[in-house]
Design a protein around this motif. Structure first.
Motif, PDB file in Angstrom:
ATOM      1  N   THR A  48       5.328  -8.807  -5.547  1.00 44.51           N
ATOM      2  CA  THR A  48       6.559  -9.496  -5.172  1.00 44.51           C
ATOM      3  C   THR A  48       6.260 -10.675  -4.260  1.00 44.51           C
ATOM      4  OG1 THR A  48       7.902  -7.501  -5.423  1.00 44.51           O
ATOM      5  CG2 THR A  48       8.778  -9.222  -3.987  1.00 44.51           C
ATOM      6  N   VAL A  49       5.353 -10.457  -3.313  1.00 42.95           N
ATOM      7  CA  VAL A  49       4.949 -11.540  -2.412  1.00 42.95           C
ATOM      8  C   VAL A  49       4.262 -12.667  -3.195  1.00 42.95           C
ATOM      9  CG1 VAL A  49       3.391 -12.135  -0.510  1.00 42.95           C
ATOM     10  CG2 VAL A  49       4.825 -10.075  -0.374  1.00 42.95           C
ATOM     11  N   ILE A  50       3.406 -12.313  -4.130  1.00 38.37           N
ATOM     12  CA  ILE A  50       2.734 -13.326  -4.950  1.00 38.37           C
ATOM     13  C   ILE A  50       3.747 -14.113  -5.764  1.00 38.37           C
ATOM     14  CG2 ILE A  50       1.123 -13.681  -6.881  1.00 38.37           C
ATOM     15  CD1 ILE A  50      -0.211 -12.939  -4.205  1.00 38.37           C
ATOM     16  N   ARG A  51       4.698 -13.428  -6.369  1.00 34.41           N
ATOM     17  CA  ARG A  51       5.686 -14.097  -7.216  1.00 34.41           C
ATOM     18  C   ARG A  51       6.625 -14.987  -6.400  1.00 34.41           C
ATOM     19  NH1 ARG A  51       6.611 -11.998 -12.349  1.00 34.41           N
ATOM     20  NH2 ARG A  51       8.883 -12.115 -12.141  1.00 34.41           N
ATOM     21  N   THR A  87      10.955 -13.875   0.256  1.00 36.26           N
ATOM     22  CA  THR A  87      11.218 -12.497   0.654  1.00 36.26           C
ATOM     23  C   THR A  87      10.636 -12.215   2.030  1.00 36.26           C
ATOM     24  OG1 THR A  87      10.718 -10.173   0.167  1.00 36.26           O
ATOM     25  CG2 THR A  87       9.184 -11.804  -0.676  1.00 36.26           C
ATOM     26  N   LEU A  88      11.297 -11.353   2.782  1.00 31.14           N
ATOM     27  CA  LEU A  88      10.788 -10.930   4.086  1.00 31.14           C
ATOM     28  C   LEU A  88       9.491 -10.141   3.963  1.00 31.14           C
ATOM     29  CD1 LEU A  88      14.125  -9.737   5.759  1.00 31.14           C
ATOM     30  CD2 LEU A  88      12.918 -11.896   6.143  1.00 31.14           C
ATOM     31  N   LEU A  89       9.197  -9.649   2.780  1.00 31.61           N
ATOM     32  CA  LEU A  89       7.966  -8.892   2.572  1.00 31.61           C
ATOM     33  C   LEU A  89       6.729  -9.754   2.790  1.00 31.61           C
ATOM     34  CD1 LEU A  89       9.010  -6.922  -0.624  1.00 31.61           C
ATOM     35  CD2 LEU A  89       8.701  -5.970   1.670  1.00 31.61           C
ATOM     36  N   THR A  90       6.862 -11.055   2.642  1.00 31.04           N
ATOM     37  CA  THR A  90       5.702 -11.946   2.764  1.00 31.04           C
ATOM     38  C   THR A  90       5.086 -11.870   4.151  1.00 31.04           C
ATOM     39  OG1 THR A  90       6.560 -13.452   1.073  1.00 31.04           O
ATOM     40  CG2 THR A  90       4.900 -14.332   2.592  1.00 31.04           C
ATOM     41  N   ALA A  91       5.882 -12.128   5.171  1.00 26.74           N
ATOM     42  CA  ALA A  91       5.353 -12.120   6.533  1.00 26.74           C
ATOM     43  C   ALA A  91       4.856 -10.721   6.913  1.00 26.74           C
ATOM     44  CB  ALA A  91       6.430 -12.575   7.514  1.00 26.74           C
ATOM     45  N   ALA A  92       5.572  -9.705   6.487  1.00 30.21           N
ATOM     46  CA  ALA A  92       5.180  -8.341   6.825  1.00 30.21           C
ATOM     47  C   ALA A  92       3.846  -7.981   6.182  1.00 30.21           C
ATOM     48  CB  ALA A  92       6.265  -7.366   6.370  1.00 30.21           C
ATOM     49  N   LEU A  93       3.644  -8.355   4.919  1.00 33.07           N
ATOM     50  CA  LEU A  93       2.398  -8.029   4.238  1.00 33.07           C
ATOM     51  C   LEU A  93       1.228  -8.818   4.825  1.00 33.07           C
ATOM     52  CD1 LEU A  93       1.085  -6.401   1.966  1.00 33.07           C
ATOM     53  CD2 LEU A  93       1.499  -8.363   0.442  1.00 33.07           C
ATOM     54  N   LEU A  94       1.442 -10.079   5.137  1.00 29.43           N
ATOM     55  CA  LEU A  94       0.367 -10.876   5.741  1.00 29.43           C
ATOM     56  C   LEU A  94      -0.054 -10.281   7.085  1.00 29.43           C
ATOM     57  CD1 LEU A  94       1.555 -14.524   4.960  1.00 29.43           C
ATOM     58  CD2 LEU A  94      -0.296 -13.259   3.859  1.00 29.43           C
ATOM     59  N   GLU A  95       0.906  -9.826   7.863  1.00 25.08           N
ATOM     60  CA  GLU A  95       0.570  -9.204   9.153  1.00 25.08           C
ATOM     61  C   GLU A  95      -0.195  -7.903   8.944  1.00 25.08           C
ATOM     62  OE1 GLU A  95       2.751  -7.518  13.214  1.00 25.08           O
ATOM     63  OE2 GLU A  95       3.946  -8.404  11.600  1.00 25.08           O
ATOM     64  N   LEU A  96       0.260  -7.099   7.987  1.00 23.56           N
ATOM     65  CA  LEU A  96      -0.402  -5.830   7.723  1.00 23.56           C
ATOM     66  C   LEU A  96      -1.853  -6.032   7.296  1.00 23.56           C
ATOM     67  CD1 LEU A  96      -0.220  -2.694   7.274  1.00 23.56           C
ATOM     68  CD2 LEU A  96       0.374  -3.224   4.905  1.00 23.56           C
ATOM     69  N   LEU A  97      -2.094  -7.023   6.441  1.00 22.61           N
ATOM     70  CA  LEU A  97      -3.433  -7.228   5.883  1.00 22.61           C
ATOM     71  C   LEU A  97      -4.289  -8.209   6.682  1.00 22.61           C
ATOM     72  CD1 LEU A  97      -2.584  -7.325   2.058  1.00 22.61           C
ATOM     73  CD2 LEU A  97      -3.231  -5.382   3.487  1.00 22.61           C
ATOM     74  N   GLY A  98      -3.666  -8.919   7.628  1.00 19.74           N
ATOM     75  CA  GLY A  98      -4.432  -9.801   8.490  1.00 19.74           C
ATOM     76  C   GLY A  98      -4.780 -11.156   7.902  1.00 19.74           C
ATOM     77  N   TYR A  99      -3.877 -11.726   7.109  1.00 18.40           N
ATOM     78  CA  TYR A  99      -4.104 -13.057   6.531  1.00 18.40           C
ATOM     79  C   TYR A  99      -3.123 -14.050   7.142  1.00 18.40           C
ATOM     80  CZ  TYR A  99      -6.858 -10.723   2.924  1.00 18.40           C
ATOM     81  OH  TYR A  99      -7.809  -9.980   2.251  1.00 18.40           O
ATOM     82  N   LYS A 100      -3.551 -15.327   7.156  1.00 19.08           N
ATOM     83  CA  LYS A 100      -2.692 -16.381   7.677  1.00 19.08           C
ATOM     84  C   LYS A 100      -1.768 -16.955   6.611  1.00 19.08           C
ATOM     85  CE  LYS A 100      -5.811 -17.862  11.390  1.00 19.08           C
ATOM     86  NZ  LYS A 100      -6.566 -19.008  11.965  1.00 19.08           N
TER      87      LYS A 100
END
Length: 331
Positions: free
Chosen positions: A161-164, A173-186
């Protein structure tokens, strides 16, 4: 004095609980993976360790146990039981019953020896037993065999979903910032390329990001959780119809961490709708008792005993095992 043991063997843990015929807890044990599908020798060792820890706490031996009920993840088909019976006998059990872990979750969640259980943890599963004792399981194997969801699939739904959203196929989507924080990417680009270049897998904890995003009104998260509920509702309805329970009064027990921790009705709502349509007299309830308690009650019933209101009241609130997060294939 008669003693009974219940065992709950999952992909991440095995619990054993020893009681007398009145439901008084005398001993408990805990160990690791009890699913033979991910290692039969490991599962045997862990079932043995949990059982003998409970016996040691009670000061009893295995020969003192009148009946044991083992609710085991992976106890799905005849090929599984052909492995499990020799495995269980090699530990020293002689008077025992083996069933799936879904069924002990069902038994722990209702005062009736029949009903339907839905599990949504790392994976999903649905199973039921009718008044006549007939059993039917729907799913529990993975997406290729008809399933959808669980933490081991919703984590991928979050990632894609974040990729799409990033490449423009979907709305932000709000999932973008949450997933980046979880995985440690900028950035999503950094994450996208790193995962592709190194063949990385999405951690199961990514599924948990759906709940705060849904609470904030994120359309993508709400859609994923709603689909999970709709799919589980279809499974419940299939079990109900297959077992001829459309006009019965029974409970549909919800188990697994995605259903019992975090959901505010996003998953449960579609389940309740599907159950109402399939069996208007059924009730949807959330499991609040350790499934191993259902294994003990099943052991008592396998020996011809009935579960009294006193036993229900005594054991219903048993919560002496710490909850285990979703980190493995099967709960």
């Amino acid at each position: 004095m008669a003693y009974y043991m219940g065992i709950d063997g999952g992909g991440s843990k095995t619990y054993a609980l020893l009681t007398d015929a009145a439901g008084n807890v005398l001993g408990k044990g805990r160990s690791g993976n009890g699913n033979h599908q991910t290692g039969a020798q490991e599962a045997a060792a862990n079932i043995r360790a949990a059982a003998f820890a409970a016996l040691a706490e009670a000061g009893l031996g295995l020969e003192d146990v009148r009946h044991t009920y083992l609710g085991l993840a992976g106890a799905d088909r005849k090929t599984d039981y052909d492995i499990l019976h020799p495995l269980v006998r090699s530990i020293g059990f002689s008077s025992y019953t083996i069933g799936g872990d879904t069924m002990i979750g069902l038994r722990a969640g209702t005062n009736r020896p029949y009903g339907v259980a839905l599990i949504c943890g790392t994976g999903t599963n649905a199973a039921g037993r009718n008044r006549e004792g007939q059993h039917f399981q729907c799913g529990g194997f993975d997406y290729m065999y008809g399933d959808f969801g669980g933490g081991g699939a919703l984590n991928v739904e979050v990632f894609r979903t974040v990729i799409r959203a990033w490449d423009g196929r979907e709305a932000p989507t709000l999932l973008t910032a949450a997933l980046l924080e979880l995985l440690g990417y900028k950035s999503v680009g950094d994450m996208y390329n790193d995962f592709l270049d190194h063949g990385k897998s999405v951690p199961l904890d990514a599924a948990r990001l759906l709940f705060p995003a849904a609470a904030a009104g994120d359309a993508a998260a709400l859609a994923i959780l709603h689909r999970q509920g709709a799919e589980l509702g279809k499974s419940a309805a299939a079990v109900i119809r297959r077992l001829g329970m459309e006009h019965d009064v029974f409970d549909v027990v919800l188990a697994g961490s995605l259903l019992t921790r975090g959901d505010r009705g996003w998953i449960r709502g579609p389940i309740e709708q599907a159950v109402r349509e399939a069996a208007p007299h059924a009730s949807v309830v959330t499991l609040t008792t350790e499934p191993v308690v259902g294994a003990v009650w099943s052991a008592l019933e396998s020996d011809g005993l009935s579960i009294t209101s006193e036993i229900y009241d005594k054991m219903r609130t048993f919560q002496e095992f710490e909850p285990i997060p979703i980190t493995t294939r099967q709960e």
